[in-house]
Design a protein around this motif. Sequence first.
Motif, PDB file in Angstrom:
ATOM      1  N   ALA A 111       1.924   1.233   6.597  1.00 54.30           N
ATOM      2  CA  ALA A 111       0.560   1.707   6.343  1.00 54.30           C
ATOM      3  C   ALA A 111      -0.427   0.556   6.446  1.00 54.30           C
ATOM      4  O   ALA A 111      -1.528   0.705   7.001  1.00 54.30           O
ATOM      5  CB  ALA A 111       0.485   2.355   4.959  1.00 54.30           C
ATOM      6  N   LYS A 112      -0.048  -0.606   5.939  1.00 56.80           N
ATOM      7  CA  LYS A 112      -0.942  -1.778   5.977  1.00 56.80           C
ATOM      8  C   LYS A 112      -1.076  -2.340   7.384  1.00 56.80           C
ATOM      9  O   LYS A 112      -2.133  -2.820   7.772  1.00 56.80           O
ATOM     10  CB  LYS A 112      -0.411  -2.861   5.036  1.00 56.80           C
ATOM     11  CG  LYS A 112      -0.437  -2.483   3.564  1.00 56.80           C
ATOM     12  CD  LYS A 112       0.184  -3.575   2.709  1.00 56.80           C
ATOM     13  CE  LYS A 112       0.208  -3.165   1.242  1.00 56.80           C
ATOM     14  NZ  LYS A 112       0.879  -4.196   0.393  1.00 56.80           N
ATOM     15  N   GLN A 113      -0.010  -2.276   8.154  1.00 51.85           N
ATOM     16  CA  GLN A 113       0.004  -2.925   9.468  1.00 51.85           C
ATOM     17  C   GLN A 113      -0.409  -2.005  10.620  1.00 51.85           C
ATOM     18  O   GLN A 113      -0.966  -2.462  11.612  1.00 51.85           O
ATOM     19  CB  GLN A 113       1.402  -3.486   9.747  1.00 51.85           C
ATOM     20  CG  GLN A 113       1.857  -4.541   8.755  1.00 51.85           C
ATOM     21  CD  GLN A 113       1.024  -5.800   8.812  1.00 51.85           C
ATOM     22  OE1 GLN A 113       0.599  -6.223   9.880  1.00 51.85           O
ATOM     23  NE2 GLN A 113       0.770  -6.410   7.660  1.00 51.85           N
ATOM     24  N   PHE A 114      -0.123  -0.708  10.490  1.00 51.57           N
ATOM     25  CA  PHE A 114      -0.355   0.211  11.603  1.00 51.57           C
ATOM     26  C   PHE A 114      -1.431   1.258  11.327  1.00 51.57           C
ATOM     27  O   PHE A 114      -1.773   2.021  12.221  1.00 51.57           O
ATOM     28  CB  PHE A 114       0.950   0.919  11.983  1.00 51.57           C
ATOM     29  CG  PHE A 114       1.865   0.086  12.816  1.00 51.57           C
ATOM     30  CD1 PHE A 114       1.888   0.232  14.192  1.00 51.57           C
ATOM     31  CD2 PHE A 114       2.696  -0.856  12.237  1.00 51.57           C
ATOM     32  CE1 PHE A 114       2.725  -0.541  14.976  1.00 51.57           C
ATOM     33  CE2 PHE A 114       3.536  -1.638  12.999  1.00 51.57           C
ATOM     34  CZ  PHE A 114       3.553  -1.489  14.378  1.00 51.57           C
ATOM     35  N   GLY A 115      -1.920   1.344  10.106  1.00 52.05           N
ATOM     36  CA  GLY A 115      -2.953   2.323   9.822  1.00 52.05           C
ATOM     37  C   GLY A 115      -2.521   3.734  10.154  1.00 52.05           C
ATOM     38  O   GLY A 115      -1.486   4.209   9.708  1.00 52.05           O
TER      39      GLY A 115
END
Length: 354
Positions: free
Chosen positions: A280-284
């Motif tokens: 979630a933090k890296q790929f949105g």
Amino acid sequence: MPLRVLVVDDSNFFQQRLKEIINRHPDLQVVGIAGNGREAVDKTLSLKPDIITMDFEMPVMDGVTAVRLIMAQCPTPILMFSSLTYEGARVTLDALAAGALDFMPKNFGEVSQRAQSLSDKLHERLLTLGKSGRTPIPKVSPQPERPAVPVQPRPISAPKARSSRARPELVIIGASTGGPVALTDVLVRLPRVFAAPILLVQHMPENFTKAFADRLDKQCQIRVREAVDGDRLEPGLALLAPGGKQMLVERHGDGATVKIMQDDRVTYKPSLDITFGSAAKQFGAGVLGVVLTGMGSDGREGARMLKAVGSEIWAQDEASSVIYGMPMAVAQAGLTDRILSLTDMGPSIAREVL
């Protein structure tokens, strides 16, 4: 009325210790003991137990053959006991493919020391599997061996807002009890030319994940291997989180890699929550998260993080789940975009990514 348990093991010591541990719980009762696979089949037919504990290395008939015959003649939930070796893992996976629902490590040290943790885990597994009354998930035939054609990595772009036509940049699939068979069912239905990387999180101990990844790689058209720290995310490649560790993702200027690390603060190792949260933090919004059969609620909080940034969450339906715990947790939290049967999951993922 207590759940009726048949204990199958060729060790008299293990038979008696299991009987003692199981009978401590008021909702469980050992109704029979078998010393080999042939006897296990006969006693299953005569006693009709609610659940069976099964060793795999026994005289006369081994556990995998016994599982196969029991499932053909009198389908019964089976919990396997397995040694913590690569070979033990390979045989356990054979037993799961034959119809066993779950497994536990066969640790003579724990049994001899009357470890309370072993009693608690065994009681929980037996009660959950026995009450589920599930028959095994239907098996699918492996796809033809894939041609040795290299697949060029697709550049991974920066996070972007999701649209109804946007293709996921990353697929993450998690499971626990019933997961090895469910993951196999999903992955063998994916085509060799698959446009996104895949991360797999299956609750398994160390040594088991390597054997599982090797097995999947032989059965599937996509490539599958146990993840190691620094592995690049590539389309058509599924990386399986190693047992006993956590798998996160990191983005770089030229793509993305996995980070494998120890984290003893978390109950599940590997944990779907941690992998989902990292993605979630890296790929949105670029993630498709899939939650399959399993005990507990691992994946729910990570799914919440993915939904908050616009990613999609799919879950397996109750009818096709061995244990409707993990997918139920995300569904009841209102986090699912789609709820699918196991047989529809693989084709649907393929359509979403192609």
